[in-house]
Design a protein around this motif. Structure first.
Motif, PDB file in Angstrom:
ATOM      1  N   UNK A  17       0.851  -1.191   0.000  1.00 22.27           N
ATOM      2  CA  UNK A  17       0.000   0.000   0.000  1.00 22.27           C
ATOM      3  C   UNK A  17       0.889   1.244   0.000  1.00 22.27           C
ATOM      4  N   UNK A  18       0.953   1.897  -1.155  1.00 25.18           N
ATOM      5  CA  UNK A  18       1.772   3.097  -1.304  1.00 25.18           C
ATOM      6  C   UNK A  18       0.911   4.356  -1.341  1.00 25.18           C
ATOM      7  N   UNK A  19      -0.345   4.245  -0.935  1.00 27.04           N
ATOM      8  CA  UNK A  19      -1.299   5.349  -1.078  1.00 27.04           C
ATOM      9  C   UNK A  19      -0.984   6.556  -0.206  1.00 27.04           C
ATOM     10  N   UNK A  20      -0.179   6.394   0.828  1.00 22.28           N
ATOM     11  CA  UNK A  20       0.137   7.511   1.721  1.00 22.28           C
ATOM     12  C   UNK A  20       1.154   8.479   1.164  1.00 22.28           C
ATOM     13  N   UNK A  21       1.740   8.154   0.018  1.00 20.55           N
ATOM     14  CA  UNK A  21       2.726   9.035  -0.585  1.00 20.55           C
ATOM     15  C   UNK A  21       4.144   8.610  -0.267  1.00 20.55           C
ATOM     16  N   UNK A  22       5.112   9.329  -0.802  1.00 23.64           N
ATOM     17  CA  UNK A  22       6.507   8.896  -0.719  1.00 23.64           C
ATOM     18  C   UNK A  22       7.109   8.886   0.680  1.00 23.64           C
ATOM     19  N   UNK A  23       6.561   9.663   1.606  1.00 25.61           N
ATOM     20  CA  UNK A  23       7.140   9.735   2.952  1.00 25.61           C
ATOM     21  C   UNK A  23       6.474   8.788   3.944  1.00 25.61           C
ATOM     22  N   UNK A  24       5.335   8.228   3.572  1.00 24.70           N
ATOM     23  CA  UNK A  24       4.579   7.352   4.482  1.00 24.70           C
ATOM     24  C   UNK A  24       5.173   5.946   4.508  1.00 24.70           C
ATOM     25  N   UNK A  25       4.807   5.194   5.536  1.00 22.44           N
ATOM     26  CA  UNK A  25       5.133   3.768   5.532  1.00 22.44           C
ATOM     27  C   UNK A  25       4.309   3.117   4.426  1.00 22.44           C
ATOM     28  N   UNK A  26       4.943   2.243   3.667  1.00 23.75           N
ATOM     29  CA  UNK A  26       4.266   1.483   2.621  1.00 23.75           C
ATOM     30  C   UNK A  26       4.108   0.074   3.171  1.00 23.75           C
ATOM     31  N   UNK A  27       2.936  -0.214   3.702  1.00 22.27           N
ATOM     32  CA  UNK A  27       2.729  -1.491   4.384  1.00 22.27           C
ATOM     33  C   UNK A  27       2.432  -2.639   3.432  1.00 22.27           C
ATOM     34  N   UNK A  28       2.957  -3.780   3.802  1.00 18.79           N
ATOM     35  CA  UNK A  28       2.697  -5.036   3.110  1.00 18.79           C
ATOM     36  C   UNK A  28       1.243  -5.378   3.339  1.00 18.79           C
ATOM     37  N   UNK A  29       0.496  -5.671   2.276  1.00 22.35           N
ATOM     38  CA  UNK A  29      -0.938  -5.928   2.406  1.00 22.35           C
ATOM     39  C   UNK A  29      -1.326  -7.379   2.154  1.00 22.35           C
ATOM     40  N   UNK A  30      -0.405  -8.175   1.656  1.00 22.75           N
ATOM     41  CA  UNK A  30      -0.725  -9.577   1.387  1.00 22.75           C
ATOM     42  C   UNK A  30      -0.919 -10.315   2.709  1.00 22.75           C
ATOM     43  N   UNK A  31      -1.640 -11.384   2.645  1.00 24.00           N
ATOM     44  CA  UNK A  31      -1.953 -12.162   3.847  1.00 24.00           C
ATOM     45  C   UNK A  31      -0.711 -12.777   4.473  1.00 24.00           C
ATOM     46  N   UNK A  32       0.245 -13.179   3.640  1.00 22.74           N
ATOM     47  CA  UNK A  32       1.434 -13.870   4.157  1.00 22.74           C
ATOM     48  C   UNK A  32       2.283 -12.947   5.020  1.00 22.74           C
ATOM     49  N   UNK A  33       2.460 -13.335   6.276  1.00 24.10           N
ATOM     50  CA  UNK A  33       3.318 -12.617   7.216  1.00 24.10           C
ATOM     51  C   UNK A  33       4.155 -13.656   7.957  1.00 24.10           C
ATOM     52  N   UNK A  34       5.351 -13.258   8.373  1.00 22.74           N
ATOM     53  CA  UNK A  34       6.157 -14.157   9.193  1.00 22.74           C
ATOM     54  C   UNK A  34       5.620 -14.111  10.615  1.00 22.74           C
ATOM     55  N   UNK A  35       6.044 -15.035  11.442  1.00 20.06           N
ATOM     56  CA  UNK A  35       5.608 -15.075  12.840  1.00 20.06           C
ATOM     57  C   UNK A  35       6.038 -13.818  13.597  1.00 20.06           C
ATOM     58  N   UNK A  36       7.057 -13.141  13.107  1.00 16.40           N
ATOM     59  CA  UNK A  36       7.545 -11.948  13.793  1.00 16.40           C
ATOM     60  C   UNK A  36       7.005 -10.648  13.209  1.00 16.40           C
TER      61      UNK A  36
END
Length: 146
Positions: A17-36
């Motif tokens: 998700x890059x919708x916040x613009x160049x300075x924002x956090x671009x969060x991973x949106x896929x379901x796959x996440x590590x345990x950490x």
């Protein structure tokens, strides 16, 4: 374009998700996440890769090797494990990463009994709860399963 025809670049960045613009956090949106709490991106035939390391590779090229057991870490200026914004990432050794963690006061901390109760009753997903409390998804699951 058919899913199997997407480039590696397009396939990866479609899950961020890059919708916040160049300075924002671009969060991973896929379901796959590590345990950490890190994003996980499937690279065939190599297998899963952490999303923030993949973001670094796609932006800057391969991560240089280092003659240590861990090699270089891809660290976060923002301390958001789900973030894939290349401007929030930097290379460092394991010692650099630990020093950064300690300098920012992110070392392991105990949860209060009140926080444990709040986590058990928190209606958010395991992932969102883990991010909110700065703990791993594994820890959230362990708390909820008592």
């Amino acid at each position: 374009m058919a899913k199997d025809k997407l480039t590696l670049h397009d396939r990866f960045w479609s899950k961020v998700d890059r919708s916040g613009g160049p300075d924002a956090c671009w969060n991973w949106t896929a379901h796959r996440m590590t345990a950490t709490g890190y994003g996980s991106f499937m690279m065939r035939p190599k297998g899963p890769q952490t999303a923030h390391r993949m973001a670094w590779k796609l932006t800057h090229g391969e991560i240089p090797t280092l003659d240590t057991p861990h090699g270089y870490c891809v660290c976060h200026h923002c301390d958001n494990r789900a973030c894939c914004n290349p401007s929030h990432l930097f290379l460092g050794t394991q010692a650099d990463n630990l020093a950064d963690r300690n300098r920012k006061g992110r070392q392991t901390h105990k949860l209060s009994p009140e926080q444990v109760q709040d986590i058990r009753s928190d209606p958010r997903s395991t992932r969102k709860t883990a991010i909110a409390y700065g703990i791993s998804q594994h820890t959230v699951c362990a708390i909820r399963q008592r």
